[in-house]
Design an enzyme around this catalytic site. Structure first.
Site, PDB file in Angstrom:
ATOM      1  N   TRP A 198     -20.119   0.780 -67.566  1.00  0.00           N
ATOM      2  CA  TRP A 198     -19.136   1.773 -68.014  1.00  0.00           C
ATOM      3  C   TRP A 198     -19.276   1.947 -69.521  1.00  0.00           C
ATOM      4  O   TRP A 198     -20.117   1.285 -70.121  1.00  0.00           O
ATOM      5  CB  TRP A 198     -17.711   1.338 -67.619  1.00  0.00           C
ATOM      6  CG  TRP A 198     -16.876   2.540 -67.301  1.00  0.00           C
ATOM      7  CD1 TRP A 198     -15.971   3.154 -68.117  1.00  0.00           C
ATOM      8  CD2 TRP A 198     -16.911   3.302 -66.093  1.00  0.00           C
ATOM      9  NE1 TRP A 198     -15.437   4.249 -67.477  1.00  0.00           N
ATOM     10  CE2 TRP A 198     -15.996   4.360 -66.245  1.00  0.00           C
ATOM     11  CE3 TRP A 198     -17.637   3.197 -64.896  1.00  0.00           C
ATOM     12  CZ2 TRP A 198     -15.790   5.318 -65.247  1.00  0.00           C
ATOM     13  CZ3 TRP A 198     -17.425   4.147 -63.904  1.00  0.00           C
ATOM     14  CH2 TRP A 198     -16.507   5.187 -64.085  1.00  0.00           C
ATOM     15  N   ASP A 199     -18.474   2.827 -70.109  1.00  0.00           N
ATOM     16  CA  ASP A 199     -18.659   3.011 -71.553  1.00  0.00           C
ATOM     17  C   ASP A 199     -18.044   1.874 -72.371  1.00  0.00           C
ATOM     18  O   ASP A 199     -18.164   1.844 -73.587  1.00  0.00           O
ATOM     19  CB  ASP A 199     -18.200   4.401 -72.036  1.00  0.00           C
ATOM     20  CG  ASP A 199     -16.737   4.689 -71.777  1.00  0.00           C
ATOM     21  OD1 ASP A 199     -16.023   3.796 -71.274  1.00  0.00           O
ATOM     22  OD2 ASP A 199     -16.296   5.819 -72.087  1.00  0.00           O
ATOM     23  N   TRP A 200     -17.400   0.925 -71.688  1.00  0.00           N
ATOM     24  CA  TRP A 200     -16.924  -0.297 -72.356  1.00  0.00           C
ATOM     25  C   TRP A 200     -17.474  -1.550 -71.706  1.00  0.00           C
ATOM     26  O   TRP A 200     -17.036  -2.655 -72.041  1.00  0.00           O
ATOM     27  CB  TRP A 200     -15.390  -0.361 -72.356  1.00  0.00           C
ATOM     28  CG  TRP A 200     -14.794   0.141 -71.076  1.00  0.00           C
ATOM     29  CD1 TRP A 200     -14.168   1.346 -70.910  1.00  0.00           C
ATOM     30  CD2 TRP A 200     -14.811  -0.488 -69.783  1.00  0.00           C
ATOM     31  NE1 TRP A 200     -13.791   1.490 -69.584  1.00  0.00           N
ATOM     32  CE2 TRP A 200     -14.172   0.386 -68.868  1.00  0.00           C
ATOM     33  CE3 TRP A 200     -15.306  -1.700 -69.299  1.00  0.00           C
ATOM     34  CZ2 TRP A 200     -14.017   0.090 -67.518  1.00  0.00           C
ATOM     35  CZ3 TRP A 200     -15.157  -1.996 -67.944  1.00  0.00           C
ATOM     36  CH2 TRP A 200     -14.512  -1.106 -67.064  1.00  0.00           C
ATOM     37  N   GLU A 463      -9.609  11.095 -63.284  1.00  0.00           N
ATOM     38  CA  GLU A 463     -10.316  12.187 -63.973  1.00  0.00           C
ATOM     39  C   GLU A 463     -11.197  13.063 -63.090  1.00  0.00           C
ATOM     40  O   GLU A 463     -11.980  13.859 -63.619  1.00  0.00           O
ATOM     41  CB  GLU A 463     -11.128  11.637 -65.171  1.00  0.00           C
ATOM     42  CG  GLU A 463     -10.218  11.024 -66.233  1.00  0.00           C
ATOM     43  CD  GLU A 463     -10.928  10.512 -67.487  1.00  0.00           C
ATOM     44  OE1 GLU A 463     -12.163  10.467 -67.505  1.00  0.00           O
ATOM     45  OE2 GLU A 463     -10.220  10.166 -68.452  1.00  0.00           O
ATOM     46  N   GLU A 560      -3.710   8.518 -71.240  1.00  0.00           N
ATOM     47  CA  GLU A 560      -4.882   7.910 -71.895  1.00  0.00           C
ATOM     48  C   GLU A 560      -5.081   8.540 -73.269  1.00  0.00           C
ATOM     49  O   GLU A 560      -5.053   9.764 -73.394  1.00  0.00           O
ATOM     50  CB  GLU A 560      -6.180   8.149 -71.102  1.00  0.00           C
ATOM     51  CG  GLU A 560      -6.424   7.215 -69.958  1.00  0.00           C
ATOM     52  CD  GLU A 560      -7.860   7.317 -69.415  1.00  0.00           C
ATOM     53  OE1 GLU A 560      -8.770   7.721 -70.175  1.00  0.00           O
ATOM     54  OE2 GLU A 560      -8.041   7.003 -68.234  1.00  0.00           O
TER      55      GLU A 560
END
Ligand SMILES: *[C@@H]1O[C@H](CO)[C@@H](O)[C@H](O)[C@H]1NC(C)=O
Ligand SMILES: *[C@@H]1O[C@H](CO)[C@@H](O)[C@H](O)[C@H]1NC(C)=O
Ligand SMILES: *[C@@H]1O[C@H](CO)[C@@H](O)[C@H](O)[C@H]1NC(C)=O
Ligand SMILES: *[C@@H]1O[C@H](CO)[C@@H](O)[C@H](O)[C@H]1NC(C)=O
Ligand SMILES: *[C@@H]1O[C@H](CO)[C@@H](O)[C@H](O)[C@H]1NC(C)=O
Ligand SMILES: *[C@@H]1O[C@H](CO)[C@@H](O)[C@H](O)[C@H]1NC(C)=O
Ligand SMILES: *[C@@H]1O[C@H](CO)[C@@H](O)[C@H](O)[C@H]1NC(C)=O
Length: 885
Positions: A198-200, A463, A560
């Site tokens: 994931w982006d983290w 999303e 968010e």
């Protein structure tokens, strides 16, 4: 005593002797947890493995691999998820167990694609990490050794094969962005979507038996799940508890059932019949003393009382079922109705009839390897949320439905949970077998979780409405109807339909962000799901100046928003080496999974701060960590304060903001991310800031066209008569230049209102010897009984332009007394963002990252393991803004 959801089984296994009643139908459970053996497909690796557990954890525990989080190991260990793995265990069963009428082999969680073999016979397959599986095995059990094998297929290979089989059209996004160094087609497999990167977070496509395995043997029936959902009838002004017993009966069994809540003098006994096989049996207990019921309230709004509900079933005088469950009473509504002065609809939660502003964050998996998420890890993170005055968390749809303990703790602590279903940032296939496994997943998860008062809403996905509406995946217009149809099929016709059938007691939203009722009106995918007049929004902007509140959307509900920062050095150090400690190292770009993330952090920082420029490379690196945390904390503070002060206003049709859930609470590994708590539990600067910006009573200061406004925000239930006290300080002097007080103003509970207003020029002129560059403002609220809420501040210029800011040369001493540790600080000058760090000694300070406007200040340190004043002083470093350039 076994915990099961909100309902506690005091005796999930039937008591054999209960109040002198003899039960002749005892069931027996044999756990198969513990040491199994594990091997890869060609047998070159063979090792013991703990169940529950996963392949990666086993390899690490047995020394086959290093810490998977160390440096570049996520890439080095990619091979693990490309291989197939087999878990094997050998067990014996008693003659008594084998003599039972029915024996079920139960898997509480298989990750993910497996075939299961008992004594050489194929008993079944699994394809969904989020389901419980059980298989009848009575006739396969034998005397002596029984051999159970679970053959796990590479999840990466499976996802890719499913993709190939879906040849008609692509189901984007096929692969993650390169910067994430992940695997492709995760949307084709029902497992934690973030496990392919994931982006983290890193890519660790796990495999294993991530929840327990057991044999359940019984003669009459077995209770699989019990749920108790209280519902309030407005018409009758009465509570009813819907009790559902999911039962597996050997044969149709008649008897009677007694439901009772002794504390509320409520009992009901009815005739019942449990039909053969697995059935859901529903009963309703009327609470005739409803006026006496003590409610469950979110943190900050009241207590959380629970009652014990006993369900017992008898057949011919024999006790055949006996279980005790916790019941908390509360109502949860999502209010979407016309708003005066606005074209849209409101969007807020009403708990027990009271409108409540949701304050909190978003929850992601606490570890790549779920077997390492211990009760202590959960307790620490959730207590940290409550300690920052949070009352809500969104369990984000790209991770896992959390373990029972997570929700029990949220029940106890008063954390409202916005529960996503596990679908995120992608289109999904709708083949029949995919839909069927998802339906079963939803049924089981809703049944497991619906007794928890903490869960106030279900939400279908993360999303995916926005992804479709705003075309993230470049879908040609001609093909859009196909994807729209798949979207409605999956989330509306299946997930929503199933969830609502299982639970009518709380609202269901199809996506987040969404326009809610308006999206539904537009066919479930709104033209613009980010419309500020409806529903919730997600909003990110890294390039705009985050100190300027005009850049924030005046949304109904911010579910968010956030900014990245680096974790502290003590968190990075165990997974890196010296050559990694600079911002151009391979390591710092490897750990950054968000495109241009490192540049964005420093560009945002440079808008207001001097960037660290020490000549010593290590100091420059650690000062850089510090400045990214300062920047993140200040940005999220500005945005959150904007949302909180917007709760009572409609301006240009927008406002009445009733929720601020920043992205994200926790971390999955040691890397730059949007979190406020680092991997390992250490609070970032942002989390200390949240303690203040989420306080029940808060002064918020901002400028509009050169005029300073101070708003008083109150989440209390009662009114306060408050005044603002504003002090002007010079950057170069610890004594205030002047102090002003506003007139008292009545601030009703649950509102925000302007309490102070004055052009900055007038204010400074009235104060003498001050300019925007030489002075700053500090303020607080007070009433007759003293200060209410925390102190706050407003900078009149960027700190990089401030004149007179000196090196404060802060000194500290640490003392231990009966109740813990005190750190006494002494500063020679005004100092901003004073940051105390005790390295890897776990614990937290009572306050940190503060503005110091006096010579002395003391803070407490709450240690999470035994330590000493000497150890703390030896590890303590103090950094303030002026110390990094
Ligand atoms: C067995 O599989 C491993 C992992 O895929 C591979 O590295 C190894 O070379 C294989 N060994 C043999 C003997 O085929
Ligand atoms: C893993 O299992 C799949 C399906 O049976 C098979 O196609 C693949 O070759 C296996 N991989 C290895 C490394 O043995
Ligand atoms: C409780 O109320 C329900 C519905 O009002 C009624 O049917 C039931 O008999 C009452 N039970 C007791 C114990 O009073
Ligand atoms: C980072 O920058 C330093 C100094 O400019 C240089 O010596 C070093 O080689 C660079 N490292 C990388 C990985 O580019
Ligand atoms: C802090 O120490 C430095 C170096 O000794 C000195 O130049 C500076 O004046 C000191 N700061 C204050 C506020 O006294
Ligand atoms: C600050 O603390 C020092 C050392 O403990 C003490 O001597 C001094 O009086 C204190 N100053 C103020 C203004 O309280
Ligand atoms: C660091 O930056 C500050 C502020 O721009 C400047 O005054 C100072 O000389 C710089 N120090 C070094 C070592 O470059």
């Amino acid at each position: 005593m076994t915990l099961c959801g909100n309902c506690i089984y005091v005796s999930a296994v039937l008591s054999c002797l209960f109040f002198g009643v003899l039960c002749g139908f005892c069931s027996e459970t044999l756990t198969l947890n513990g040491k199994w053996s594990l091997s890869n497909s060609n047998g070159s690796v063979s090792l013991p493995a703990e169940v529950p557990g996963c392949v990666h954890s086993a390899l690490q525990q047995q020394g086959y691999i290093q810490d998977p989080y160390f440096r570049f190991n996520d890439v080095s260990y990619r091979w693990i998820a490309f291989d197939n793995w087999t878990y094997t265990t050998t067990f014996t069963v008693s003659a008594q167990l084998r003599s039972k009428q029915k024996v079920q082999l139960v898997f509480h969680g298989v990750d993910t694609v497996a075939s299961i073999w008992l004594n050489g016979v194929d008993v079944g397959k699994t394809d969904n990490m989020f389901r419980r599986y059980d298989f009848p095995v009575r006739d396969l059990l034998q005397d002596g050794d029984n051999v159970l094998k679970v053959n796990l297929m590479s999840p990466v290979l499976y996802a890719s094969e499913r993709r190939k089989a879906h040849s008609a059209y692509r189901v984007p996004p096929e692969c993650p962005p390169d910067v994430q160094k992940g695997e492709c087609h995760v949307n084709f497999i029902r497992k934690a979507q973030s496990s392919f990167s994931w982006d983290w977070g890193p890519s660790f496509p796990t495999m294993g038996l991530w929840r327990g395995v057991q044999l359940e043997a019984f003669d009459v029936l077995q209770l699989i799940q019990v749920s108790c959902v209280p519902v309030f009838s407005v018409r009758l002004s009465q509570w009813r508890v819907h009790v559902e017993l999911l039962v597996d009966a050997v044969q149709t069994t008649s008897g009677h059932i007694s439901l009772s809540v002794p504390e509320l003098d409520s009992e009901q006994i009815v005739q019942t019949q449990f039909l053969q096989g697995k059935t859901k049996n529903s009963f309703t207990l009327h609470i005739n003393t409803s006026s006496r019921v003590k409610l469950w309230w979110p943190n900050g709004h009241g207590d959380r009382h629970f009652y014990l509900l006993t369900s017992r079933s008898f057949q011919d005088g024999f006790l055949i079922l006996n279980t005790e469950s916790k019941v908390y009473f509360r109502t949860a509504e999502l209010v979407q109705e016309p708003v005066v002065g606005s074209p849209g609809l409101s969007f807020y939660f009403r708990i027990n009839g009271k409108a409540i502003f949701l304050k909190g964050s978003n929850w992601i998996p606490a570890h790549s390897f779920q077997d390492q998420v211990t009760p202590a890890v959960l307790r620490n993170l959730l207590q940290s949320a409550v300690d920052a005055s949070m009352n809500a968390l969104r369990v984000w749809g790209g991770g896992v439905y959390e373990q029972d303990l997570f929700y029990s703790l949220c029940d106890e602590l008063g954390i409202m949970v916005w529960q996503d279903f596990m679908f995120a940032c992608a289109m999904y296939p709708t083949e029949d077998d995919f839909i069927q496994t998802v339906r079963e997943e939803v049924i089981q998860q809703v049944q497991r979780l619906k007794s928890h008062p903490s869960i106030i809403i279900w939400s279908g996905n993360n999303e995916n409405e926005a992804a479709l509406a705003t075309d993230w995946f470049s879908i040609p217009v001609s093909q859009k109807p196909t994807y729209l149809k798949d979207y409605v099929t999956l989330y509306v016709n299946n997930i929503r339909a199933v969830a609502q059938e299982e639970d009518q007691s709380r609202p269901f939203l199809v996506s987040s962000p969404t326009n809610g009722a308006e999206s539904e009106r537009e066919g479930w995918v709104a033209a613009n799901p980010y419309d500020l007049h409806y529903g919730d929004t997600h909003f990110y902007s890294y390039t705009l100046d985050c100190w300027d509140w005009r850049t924030f959307p005046r949304t109904r509900f911010a579910s968010e928003y956030g900014f990245q920062s680096w974790p502290s050095f003590s968190t990075l150090q165990p997974v890196s080496i010296e050559e990694d400690w600079s911002y151009n190292s391979t390591f710092t770009s490897h750990r950054q999974h968000h495109e241009s993330g490192n540049q964005q952090m420093f560009l945002q920082a440079a808008l207001h701060f001097n960037l660290p420029n020490a000549t010593d490379p290590l100091k420059r690196f650690t000062d850089g960590l510090y400045i990214t945390q300062v920047t993140q904390a200040q940005c999220v503070k500005a945005q959150t304060e904007f949302y909180r002060r917007s709760q009572s206003e409609i301006l240009g049709g927008k406002g009445r903001t009733m929720g601020a859930l920043y992205w994200q609470l926790n971390d999955v590994w040691q890397a730059p991310s949007w979190s406020s708590i680092e991997f390992g539990g250490k609070w970032k600067m942002l989390h200390y800031f949240a303690q203040n910006f989420f306080a029940a009573v808060l002064p918020v200061g901002f400028e509009d066209d050169g005029t300073l406004f101070i708003y008083a925000v109150s989440d209390l239930s009662h009114d306060l008569k408050l005044r603002a006290v504003v002090s002007v300080f010079s950057w170069s002097d610890l004594d205030p230049v002047c102090t002003l007080k506003s007139d008292p103003l009545l601030i009703p509970g649950g509102s925000a209102a302007a309490i102070f207003k004055q052009p900055v020029a007038t204010l400074l002129a009235g104060c003498g010897r001050c300019t925007r560059l030489t002075c700053l403002l500090a303020f607080h609220l007070e009433d007759g009984s003293g200060q209410q809420g925390p102190s706050n501040h407003h900078f009149l210029c960027s700190p990089k332009d401030a004149q007179g800011l000196q090196r404060p040369n802060i000194t500290a001493s640490v003392q231990e007394d009966a109740s813990g540790f005190t750190v006494s600080l002494h500063s020679a000058a005004v100092s901003a963002f004073v940051w105390l760090d005790v390295g890897n000694i776990p614990g937290r300070f009572s306050a940190n990252a503060f503005l110091m406007l006096s010579t002395n200040r003391t803070v407490r340190f709450n240690a999470w393991r035994p330590t000493s004043a000497a150890e703390l002083s030896g590890s303590l470093t103090i950094t303030s803004l002026r110390d990094v350039y």
